[in-house]
Scaffold this motif. Structure first.
Motif, PDB file in Angstrom:
ATOM      1  N   ILE A  81      12.702   9.553   1.643  1.00 30.22           N
ATOM      2  CA  ILE A  81      13.435  10.140   2.762  1.00 30.22           C
ATOM      3  C   ILE A  81      14.865  10.385   2.301  1.00 30.22           C
ATOM      4  CG2 ILE A  81      14.329   9.789   5.092  1.00 30.22           C
ATOM      5  CD1 ILE A  81      11.966   7.933   5.639  1.00 30.22           C
ATOM      6  N   ASP A  82      15.317  11.617   2.414  1.00 26.66           N
ATOM      7  CA  ASP A  82      16.717  11.956   2.173  1.00 26.66           C
ATOM      8  C   ASP A  82      17.443  11.790   3.504  1.00 26.66           C
ATOM      9  OD1 ASP A  82      19.214  13.138   1.866  1.00 26.66           O
ATOM     10  OD2 ASP A  82      18.466  14.841   0.710  1.00 26.66           O
ATOM     11  N   PHE A  83      18.293  10.765   3.597  1.00 21.22           N
ATOM     12  CA  PHE A  83      18.886  10.453   4.899  1.00 21.22           C
ATOM     13  C   PHE A  83      19.870  11.515   5.383  1.00 21.22           C
ATOM     14  CE2 PHE A  83      21.709   8.043   1.958  1.00 21.22           C
ATOM     15  CZ  PHE A  83      22.955   8.538   2.336  1.00 21.22           C
ATOM     16  N   LYS A  84      20.274  12.423   4.509  1.00 22.97           N
ATOM     17  CA  LYS A  84      21.128  13.525   4.954  1.00 22.97           C
ATOM     18  C   LYS A  84      20.316  14.718   5.446  1.00 22.97           C
ATOM     19  CE  LYS A  84      25.242  12.485   2.206  1.00 22.97           C
ATOM     20  NZ  LYS A  84      26.217  12.979   1.191  1.00 22.97           N
ATOM     21  N   GLY A  94       0.817  -1.208   0.000  1.00 22.26           N
ATOM     22  CA  GLY A  94       0.000   0.000   0.000  1.00 22.26           C
ATOM     23  C   GLY A  94       0.845   1.249   0.000  1.00 22.26           C
ATOM     24  N   ARG A  95       2.069   1.124   0.561  1.00 25.26           N
ATOM     25  CA  ARG A  95       2.938   2.280   0.676  1.00 25.26           C
ATOM     26  C   ARG A  95       4.384   1.810   0.654  1.00 25.26           C
ATOM     27  NH1 ARG A  95       2.164   6.133   5.852  1.00 25.26           N
ATOM     28  NH2 ARG A  95       2.393   4.094   6.844  1.00 25.26           N
ATOM     29  N   VAL A  96       5.223   2.515  -0.098  1.00 25.80           N
ATOM     30  CA  VAL A  96       6.653   2.239  -0.142  1.00 25.80           C
ATOM     31  C   VAL A  96       7.391   3.493   0.282  1.00 25.80           C
ATOM     32  CG1 VAL A  96       8.634   1.672  -1.608  1.00 25.80           C
ATOM     33  CG2 VAL A  96       6.457   0.485  -1.949  1.00 25.80           C
ATOM     34  N   ILE A  97       8.313   3.319   1.216  1.00 24.51           N
ATOM     35  CA  ILE A  97       9.169   4.413   1.682  1.00 24.51           C
ATOM     36  C   ILE A  97      10.563   4.161   1.134  1.00 24.51           C
ATOM     37  CG2 ILE A  97      10.086   5.631   3.681  1.00 24.51           C
ATOM     38  CD1 ILE A  97       7.703   4.421   5.290  1.00 24.51           C
ATOM     39  N   ALA A  98      11.073   5.068   0.316  1.00 31.94           N
ATOM     40  CA  ALA A  98      12.366   4.899  -0.353  1.00 31.94           C
ATOM     41  C   ALA A  98      13.389   5.841   0.252  1.00 31.94           C
ATOM     42  CB  ALA A  98      12.214   5.162  -1.850  1.00 31.94           C
ATOM     43  N   ILE A  99      14.551   5.306   0.610  1.00 33.70           N
ATOM     44  CA  ILE A  99      15.560   6.057   1.360  1.00 33.70           C
ATOM     45  C   ILE A  99      16.843   6.163   0.546  1.00 33.70           C
ATOM     46  CG2 ILE A  99      16.923   6.095   3.483  1.00 33.70           C
ATOM     47  CD1 ILE A  99      14.361   3.964   4.237  1.00 33.70           C
ATOM     48  N   ASP A 100      17.307   7.380   0.338  1.00 33.89           N
ATOM     49  CA  ASP A 100      18.539   7.649  -0.414  1.00 33.89           C
ATOM     50  C   ASP A 100      18.886   9.103  -0.158  1.00 33.89           C
ATOM     51  OD1 ASP A 100      20.545   7.840  -2.678  1.00 33.89           O
ATOM     52  OD2 ASP A 100      19.733   5.864  -3.144  1.00 33.89           O
ATOM     53  N   THR A 101      19.894   9.612  -0.858  1.00 31.30           N
ATOM     54  CA  THR A 101      20.193  11.041  -0.761  1.00 31.30           C
ATOM     55  C   THR A 101      20.465  11.672  -2.116  1.00 31.30           C
ATOM     56  OG1 THR A 101      21.482  12.692   0.481  1.00 31.30           O
ATOM     57  CG2 THR A 101      22.708  10.825  -0.455  1.00 31.30           C
ATOM     58  N   VAL A 102      20.560  10.847  -3.174  1.00 29.73           N
ATOM     59  CA  VAL A 102      20.848  11.353  -4.508  1.00 29.73           C
ATOM     60  C   VAL A 102      19.555  11.882  -5.128  1.00 29.73           C
ATOM     61  CG1 VAL A 102      21.755  10.789  -6.799  1.00 29.73           C
ATOM     62  CG2 VAL A 102      22.736   9.699  -4.756  1.00 29.73           C
ATOM     63  N   LEU A 107      15.981   9.766  -5.896  1.00 30.30           N
ATOM     64  CA  LEU A 107      14.757  10.036  -5.139  1.00 30.30           C
ATOM     65  C   LEU A 107      13.624  10.473  -6.062  1.00 30.30           C
ATOM     66  CD1 LEU A 107      16.339  11.857  -2.070  1.00 30.30           C
ATOM     67  CD2 LEU A 107      15.336   9.570  -2.084  1.00 30.30           C
ATOM     68  N   ALA A 108      13.958  11.264  -7.080  1.00 29.08           N
ATOM     69  CA  ALA A 108      12.927  11.703  -8.032  1.00 29.08           C
ATOM     70  C   ALA A 108      12.355  10.510  -8.794  1.00 29.08           C
ATOM     71  CB  ALA A 108      13.518  12.724  -9.003  1.00 29.08           C
ATOM     72  N   MET A 109      13.221   9.575  -9.214  1.00 31.01           N
ATOM     73  CA  MET A 109      12.745   8.397  -9.928  1.00 31.01           C
ATOM     74  C   MET A 109      11.841   7.552  -9.033  1.00 31.01           C
ATOM     75  SD  MET A 109      14.947   5.443 -11.967  1.00 31.01           S
ATOM     76  CE  MET A 109      15.436   6.531 -13.322  1.00 31.01           C
ATOM     77  N   ALA A 110      12.178   7.455  -7.758  1.00 32.82           N
ATOM     78  CA  ALA A 110      11.338   6.704  -6.813  1.00 32.82           C
ATOM     79  C   ALA A 110       9.969   7.353  -6.668  1.00 32.82           C
ATOM     80  CB  ALA A 110      12.039   6.607  -5.463  1.00 32.82           C
ATOM     81  N   ARG A 111       9.948   8.669  -6.599  1.00 34.19           N
ATOM     82  CA  ARG A 111       8.659   9.367  -6.447  1.00 34.19           C
ATOM     83  C   ARG A 111       7.779   9.213  -7.675  1.00 34.19           C
ATOM     84  NH1 ARG A 111      11.989  13.162  -3.617  1.00 34.19           N
ATOM     85  NH2 ARG A 111      12.355  14.349  -5.544  1.00 34.19           N
ATOM     86  N   GLU A 112       8.391   9.049  -8.843  1.00 32.17           N
ATOM     87  CA  GLU A 112       7.601   8.904 -10.068  1.00 32.17           C
ATOM     88  C   GLU A 112       6.659   7.709 -10.014  1.00 32.17           C
ATOM     89  OE1 GLU A 112      10.376   8.678 -13.254  1.00 32.17           O
ATOM     90  OE2 GLU A 112      10.963  10.793 -13.131  1.00 32.17           O
ATOM     91  N   THR A 113       7.021   6.700  -9.258  1.00 33.34           N
ATOM     92  CA  THR A 113       6.166   5.519  -9.181  1.00 33.34           C
ATOM     93  C   THR A 113       5.247   5.536  -7.962  1.00 33.34           C
ATOM     94  OG1 THR A 113       6.202   3.115  -9.495  1.00 33.34           O
ATOM     95  CG2 THR A 113       7.674   4.005  -7.838  1.00 33.34           C
ATOM     96  N   ASP A 131       7.888  -1.900 -17.706  1.00 34.05           N
ATOM     97  CA  ASP A 131       8.889  -1.755 -18.762  1.00 34.05           C
ATOM     98  C   ASP A 131      10.211  -1.438 -18.080  1.00 34.05           C
ATOM     99  OD1 ASP A 131      10.609  -1.091 -20.797  1.00 34.05           O
ATOM    100  OD2 ASP A 131       9.254   0.297 -21.799  1.00 34.05           O
ATOM    101  N   PRO A 132      11.090  -2.442 -17.926  1.00 33.82           N
ATOM    102  CA  PRO A 132      12.320  -2.240 -17.151  1.00 33.82           C
ATOM    103  C   PRO A 132      13.268  -1.183 -17.698  1.00 33.82           C
ATOM    104  CG  PRO A 132      11.838  -4.579 -17.370  1.00 33.82           C
ATOM    105  CD  PRO A 132      10.909  -3.862 -18.298  1.00 33.82           C
ATOM    106  N   SER A 133      13.057  -0.739 -18.929  1.00 37.20           N
ATOM    107  CA  SER A 133      13.967   0.251 -19.492  1.00 37.20           C
ATOM    108  C   SER A 133      13.864   1.611 -18.805  1.00 37.20           C
ATOM    109  CB  SER A 133      13.723   0.412 -20.997  1.00 37.20           C
ATOM    110  OG  SER A 133      12.434   0.942 -21.251  1.00 37.20           O
ATOM    111  N   PHE A 134      12.851   1.786 -17.927  1.00 33.41           N
ATOM    112  CA  PHE A 134      12.682   3.064 -17.237  1.00 33.41           C
ATOM    113  C   PHE A 134      13.941   3.489 -16.485  1.00 33.41           C
ATOM    114  CE2 PHE A 134      11.893   0.198 -13.699  1.00 33.41           C
ATOM    115  CZ  PHE A 134      12.459   0.859 -12.630  1.00 33.41           C
ATOM    116  N   VAL A 135      14.757   2.527 -16.069  1.00 34.08           N
ATOM    117  CA  VAL A 135      15.877   2.822 -15.173  1.00 34.08           C
ATOM    118  C   VAL A 135      17.110   3.332 -15.920  1.00 34.08           C
ATOM    119  CG1 VAL A 135      17.028   0.555 -15.158  1.00 34.08           C
ATOM    120  CG2 VAL A 135      16.947   1.912 -13.058  1.00 34.08           C
TER     121      VAL A 135
END
Length: 389
Positions: free
Chosen positions: A234-237, A211-219, A223-229, A354-358
């Motif tokens: 969370i920006d750990f810095k 229902g919800r995914v929390i993605a953690i990184d700082t780049v 982070l923008a790519m994670a939000r697209e989906t 479509d895995p090419s998104f990455v």
């Protein structure tokens, strides 16, 4: 042929090396049409993975066209387009028969080295040191594929190289990370690391009903790519990860936590990470498990911690007291790619993903050494590099 070869820490070269040849009746030779640089290749580039030799050809995300076959390889034909799993598996041993292809007992000729470090040896892997077989990798114009009657899968008509290339590793690995979480409809899944594997873990968690995914990184780009989906980020810095996850889950913790980072965690400013760095630099430790520690603390009671980030040796200060007293389940593995390939190919064909998104960077093989640096240093918005020899 041309191939990307390792020549010591931080040194990759595009060398001219002998073409591979059929060495066993179950072999195949493929002409590589697409290959990629994986995050775990960066561990080799940084000198973290032991038993590397100068001139070793790297790469374990590979696909191409079959150009030669051994006499016992009957499932393929010359001209077939295939994706090659990074795990080399015989298909016949105790583990392969049970679907645990990455635990194959027969494909690591250097198994005694692995046994000294890990107790038992996993399967041989393409392009991943003489601890795991010393097999030449696929960042090259041609690749010899052992046990080709077990590993490679044919690509259906109508699918491009870029849609299927990542079935070799990062899509099955990200999917397995989510699969290990035993996701129930509506669960909250926290994922550390928004690199390529983390991106596939995010999308796989949603595919499996989170229902919800929390993605953690700082780049920022990751982070923008994670939000697209649809993931929360969370920006750990910028904020405390534990406190933020507590806020988001009303103090309960995430239902499952995925470590998609592994040994070279960047946890700038955290005391435990600074100690880890000193230990590694002074040969008192082998890995930096900051993310694993944090994932354990952020997981709810009787939740699951899924580990797909690569660790190589021994981990210090892992809070097992927390895990035991709160009933956590740990799931982890090198991905048995052959187990997941058919079902994930079907999802691609159905248009579910479509895995090419990455992909952010496309290049020639000759550009590989520079792109290793770009990818490692997270420059130019680089998330995933695909090379077309």
């Amino acid at each position: 042929m041309k191939a990307l070869a390792w020549h010591g820490k931080g040194s990759m070269r595009c060398d001219t090396v002998p073409d591979p040849k059929i060495e066993h009746p179950r072999d195949a030779i493929i002409k590589v049409t697409a290959c990629a640089i994986c995050g775990s290749d960066l561990h080799i580039y940084d000198g973290v993975i032991p038993s590397m030799q100068h001139g070793d050809i790297l790469g374990h995300e590979t696909m191409g066209e079959v150009v030669e076959l051994g006499s016992e390889t009957k499932n393929l034909r010359i001209g077939d387009r295939v994706v090659v799993p990074f795990t080399i598996s015989c298909g016949e041993c105790f583990f392969c028969r049970r679907g645990f292809y990455s635990g194959c007992e027969r494909t690591n000729p250097d198994k005694l080295k692995a046994e000294k470090l890990w107790g038992h040896s996993p399967a041989g892997l393409f392009g991943y040191s003489h601890l795991l077989g010393g097999y030449a990798g696929g960042q090259a114009e041609y690749l010899r594929v052992p046990y080709a009657d077990v590993g490679p899968i044919k690509v259906p008509d109508g699918l491009t190289d870029e849609q299927v290339l990542f079935l070799s590793d990062i899509f099955p690995t990200g999917y397995m990370a989510a699969d290990f979480c035993n996701i129930q409809h509506g669960d909250t899944i926290a994922i550390w690391g928004c690199g390529p594997v983390g991106q596939f873990a995010i999308r796989s968690a949603f595919l499996l009903g989170a229902g919800r995914v929390i993605a953690i990184d700082t780049v920022p780009e990751r982070l923008a790519m994670a939000r697209e989906t649809g993931a929360l980020t969370i920006d750990f810095k910028a904020e405390d990860v534990y406190d933020r996850i507590q806020d988001l889950t009303a103090g309960r913790g995430a239902d499952a936590c995925i470590d998609a980072v592994g040994t070279e965690a960047d946890a700038t400013g955290s005391a435990d990470s600074l100690v880890d760095r000193v230990k590694v630099a002074t040969f008192m430790g082998t890995d930096r498990p900051h993310v694993l520690r944090q994932a354990i603390h952020c997981c709810r009671n009787f939740g699951t911690v899924s580990v797909v980030g690569v660790y190589g040796g021994f981990l210090d200060k892992v809070p097992m007291g927390s895990a035991i007293n709160r009933g956590l389940t740990f799931r982890m593995a090198q991905t048995p790619v052959q187990h997941y390939l058919p079902k994930l190919m079907e999802r691609i064909q159905k248009g579910e993903i479509d895995p090419s998104f990455v992909i952010t960077h496309r290049a020639k093989l000759e550009d590989g050494p520079e792109l290793y640096r770009t990818f490692r240093d997270k420059q130019d918005g680089c998330i995933k590099v695909v090379m077309k020899p």
